[in-house]
Design an enzyme around this catalytic site. Structure first.
Site, mmCIF file in Angstrom:
data_model
loop_
_atom_site.group_PDB
_atom_site.id
_atom_site.type_symbol
_atom_site.label_atom_id
_atom_site.label_comp_id
_atom_site.label_asym_id
_atom_site.label_seq_id
_atom_site.Cartn_x
_atom_site.Cartn_y
_atom_site.Cartn_z
ATOM 1 N N ASP A 67 0.850 -1.196 0.000
ATOM 2 C CA ASP A 67 0.000 0.000 0.000
ATOM 3 C C ASP A 67 0.887 1.249 0.000
ATOM 4 O OD1 ASP A 67 -2.054 2.081 1.365
ATOM 5 O OD2 ASP A 67 -3.186 0.464 0.442
ATOM 6 N N TYR A 190 -3.563 11.243 0.788
ATOM 7 C CA TYR A 190 -4.116 11.198 -0.571
ATOM 8 C C TYR A 190 -4.117 12.598 -1.189
ATOM 9 C CZ TYR A 190 -5.712 6.444 0.327
ATOM 10 O OH TYR A 190 -5.753 5.096 0.608
ATOM 11 N N HIS A 243 -4.685 -7.816 -0.229
ATOM 12 C CA HIS A 243 -4.014 -6.529 -0.081
ATOM 13 C C HIS A 243 -3.323 -6.392 1.272
ATOM 14 C CE1 HIS A 243 -3.380 -2.279 -0.944
ATOM 15 N NE2 HIS A 243 -3.868 -1.982 0.249
#
Length: 267
Positions: A67, A190, A243
């Site tokens: 990630d 982000y 993930h």
């Protein structure tokens, strides 16, 4: 962690043991809340390199991540090849080749479908994060719905999420956001990453790179794509996992990390 610091207890040898430095990303959990703009990928990578070399005294070190940890590890490997002996990644952010094959086009179509249907979270957090995170900071149920949906969608969970992630594991993860009230500061990566193009576009990673590919990882890419951007020396297709590899399949991930770095220790 115990598999890496005490590998002899898990079927490996004492010579495979690591010193582990596991920093929290700025804004996440108990890692502090940045009070100024600019904490994108490039700045975090530079801070972690300073931590390793100037604060802790490791002039040579390896990086590993998935990630955001995978993205930042890749950036560190590109930016500091004189210090990074190798990068082990279970998440890659790469584009398809300029001359796609029919198989590539199929992968591109799958990627585009996923982007269209499953990445609204990223667009929201990258453009107007506080419109969302103020509500999450006020509602435990809202926070849980937002986070646990990702465990369900991105993990290798089948029809029963609790066969992979127990309630204790899920609640512990939520508490890293709820207890320090860090959901807003965590989402801001982000926003910052969208304003840090150098965090994604940089010279090819020339240091030895190992990749663990878990079958339920939504951002899986073919080796041919990865070799455009990385010096791939080990590529492992895992039999299961998604993930959240370190939580889902710690034995498979740790074993691959150990094997990859075993050949680099003398460098």
């Amino acid at each position: 962690m115990d598999r890496l610091v005490n590998p002899a207890a898990h079927g490996h040898t004492d010579a495979d043991a690591f010193d582990l430095v596991i920093p929290a990303l700025p804004g996440f959990g108990f890692g502090g809340k940045p009070r100024e703009r600019g904490w994108g990928i490039s700045r975090i990578a530079a801070a972690f390199h300073t931590l390793m070399t100037q604060e802790l005294g490791y002039q040579r070190y390896g990086v590993q991540g998935g990630d955001w940890g995978g993205i930042i590890s890749a950036k560190m490997a590109s930016a500091y090849p004189g210090h990074v002996i190798g990068a082990h990644l279970n998440f890659l952010f790469v584009q398809p080749p300029p001359d796609p094959t029919d198989e590539d086009r199929q992968r591109i179509a799958e990627r585009d479908a996923f982007q269209a249907n499953e990445t609204g979270y990223s667009l929201t957090q990258g453009t107007k994060p506080d419109s969302l995170t103020l509500a999450q900071s006020d509602s435990p149920a809202g926070l849980a719905a937002w986070v646990i949906e990702k465990f369900h969608t991105w993990g290798d969970v089948g029809d029963d999420i609790e066969k992979t992630f127990s309630k204790d594991v899920l609640l512990t993860n939520l508490m890293f956001y709820w207890a320090p009230n860090s959901i807003a500061s965590a989402a801001r990566i982000y926003y910052e990453a969208r304003r840090d193009p150098a965090g994604f576009v940089y010279p090819k990673v020339e240091v030895p790179t190992g990749v663990a590919v878990f079958p339920r990882e939504p951002w899986r890419v073919p080796r041919r794509w990865a070799e455009q951007r990385f010096n791939i020396v080990r590529w492992t297709e895992m039999p299961r996992g998604g993930h959240f590899a370190a939580l889902e399949q710690p034995g498979l991930l740790a074993g691959d990390i150990i094997t990859f770095f075993r050949g680099l220790r003398a460098r």
